[in-house]
Design an enzyme around this catalytic site. Structure first.
Site, PDB file in Angstrom:
ATOM      1  N   HIS A 189       0.985  -0.895  -0.370  1.00  0.00           N
ATOM      2  CA  HIS A 189      -0.418  -0.341   0.174  1.00  0.00           C
ATOM      3  C   HIS A 189       1.100   1.818  -0.266  1.00  0.00           C
ATOM      4  CE1 HIS A 189      -3.808  -2.664   1.208  1.00  0.00           C
ATOM      5  NE2 HIS A 189      -2.660  -2.764   1.485  1.00  0.00           N
ATOM      6  N   ASP A 201      -6.601   5.869   2.564  1.00  0.00           N
ATOM      7  CA  ASP A 201      -6.991   4.467   2.153  1.00  0.00           C
ATOM      8  C   ASP A 201      -8.134   3.158   2.597  1.00  0.00           C
ATOM      9  OD1 ASP A 201      -6.057   1.588   1.173  1.00  0.00           O
ATOM     10  OD2 ASP A 201      -4.117   1.731   2.048  1.00  0.00           O
TER      11      ASP A 201
END
Length: 436
Positions: free
Chosen positions: A21, A121
């Site tokens: 990520h 996120d």
């Protein structure tokens, strides 16, 4: 695009605490900073360490902001565990709980920096709440989920589905976290690490996802690395499209049995290879040596023949971009998958967990991959590995996969800048409208 307004606009980005990520968030940060935005990339010190240590990092363009998890978690979760990498599996939920508890610290960062936009996120809906409390717009950026429809449970994805539907931390499953993050995103806009053409393979997204905006594949460009001369020298001596690269990412580990089958499969294929062999840092508190893990005599044989290179680290993008690369044995993590597609390298898919079976199905459907069939109890066999490698790299029947891989590469590269331009325009419009 280079107006004064662009240059003065600042963005705080906060990815989930995993390399898979943080890396795409950093790539997005670089592209946005090239458009004149002030970027603050916010994560735990251990997650930011690889970027800080990178010789190519320019802190004038992007500022790295340390987010410290609450000290109440430090006994169970010392700072070197503030990332999913090398984290013992039983502490994954503890890490997520600690990340949830970092909302006050994140709010303090926002109060200090006062950005116009937060990009957050999917696992931390608290990030958008912190932004809203300070009247800051916040947009979700999804790094790894390409299908907007909830897939049906099958044998290959049952483990992932169980995780998303049943694993609960602070009263929320991963699926609930993602849905809350989606529905909270400003302007119903969701940025996604993908392309319009790849997204089209999934059909029309569900309405809950609103305006899905691809930002492109965000693939790293090959850079000079210290310490990779041996690998690149070896690769330079090989014929075009003759080498298969084998790597399962930084957070996936083959079992002892799978390592043995992979080794024998590579030998049986008779194709030149570079294989990144990794072991979990904490597994049984023992770091295995290559000699212990690999079949007896394997290292000696490949060394004598010059057929293979076994390493514990490799510059993946540099290898995939090299003319000698003809195939990629991959777990089909989304970052690795897009790197292979952008550099036109066909994939030999061996998905292991989470979203990887879905990604593998996609690349097979796109015509750029062949999946290694699994036997009972999800076991891969040396014969199937060798067959898939030979098909993709050498044999006539793999010609179409090789052609499709090159075709997809060319198409995505052509549209990359245009797609990113559209995404930037939408972000600017969102922030400008919020100021009215």
């Amino acid at each position: 695009m280079e107006s004064k307004q662009d240059k003065s606009m600042s963005i705080v980005m906060v990815p989930y605490l995993a390399h898979g990520h943080v890396s795409p968030y950093y790539e997005l940060a670089k592209k946005l900073s090239n458009k004149g935005f002030h970027i603050y990339l916010c994560s735990t010190p251990i997650c930011l360490e690889p970027i800080r240590n990178n010789n190519h990092f320019d802190d004038h363009q992007i500022k790295l902001i340390d987010l410290h998890l609450p000290s109440s978690f430090h006994q169970e979760l010392p700072p070197h565990y503030h990332s999913t990498k090398n984290l013992p599996p039983h502490l994954m939920n503890t890490l997520l709980a600690a990340f949830d508890a970092s909302k006050p610290a994140f709010s303090d960062i926002l109060k200090t920096l006062r950005p116009e936009l937060v990009i957050y996120d999917g696992f931390q809906p608290w990030a958008v709440e912190a932004a809203r409390e300070l009247n800051i717009e916040a947009v979700l950026f999804i790094t790894g989920v390409q299908s907007q429809k909830i897939p049906k449970v099958t044998e290959s994805n049952k483990e992932a589905m169980d995780y998303f539907f049943k694993n609960s931390v602070n009263g929320m499953t991963p699926l609930q976290r993602i849905l809350k993050s989606v529905t909270s995103s400003s302007g119903h806009m969701v940025l996604i690490k993908s392309s319009t053409e790849i997204q089209a393979k999934f059909g029309k997204p569900d309405d809950v996802f609103g305006d899905v905006v691809p930002v492109g594949p965000l693939v790293q460009r090959p850079l000079d690395h210290d310490g990779d001369e041996k690998i690149m020298d070896w690769l330079n001596k090989k014929k075009a499209s003759s080498v298969v690269f084998v790597s399962f990412g930084s957070e996936n580990f083959l079992s002892q049995e799978e390592i043995e089958e992979m080794a024998h499969g590579l030998e049986l294929s008779n194709v030149d290879f570079i294989w990144v062999v990794r072991f979990h840092g904490e597994k049984n508190n023992v770091k295995k040596t290559m000699h212990e893990a690999l079949p007896q005599g394997f290292l000696e044989r490949i060394q004598i023949q010059g057929k293979g290179l076994i390493v514990d680290w490799a510059p993946q993008v540099k290898i995939l971009a090299h003319t000698s690369s003809g195939g990629f044995v991959s777990h089909c993590g989304w970052n690795s998958t897009l790197e292979a597609i952008i550099y036109g390298v066909p994939i030999i898919a061996i998905p292991l967990q989470l979203d990887q079976p879905l990604n593998a199905n996609l690349v097979v459907d796109m015509g750029v991959a062949i999946q290694v069939p699994v036997r009972k109890e999800k076991k891969i066999t040396r014969q199937e590995i060798a067959k898939a490698i030979k098909t993709v790299v050498v044999e006539e029947q793999g010609k179409e996969v090789r052609r499709r891989a090159k075709e997809w590469s060319e198409n995505l590269k052509k549209k990359e800048d245009e797609e990113f331009h559209v995404a930037v325009e939408k972000l600017l419009q969102l922030v400008q409208q919020s100021k009215k």
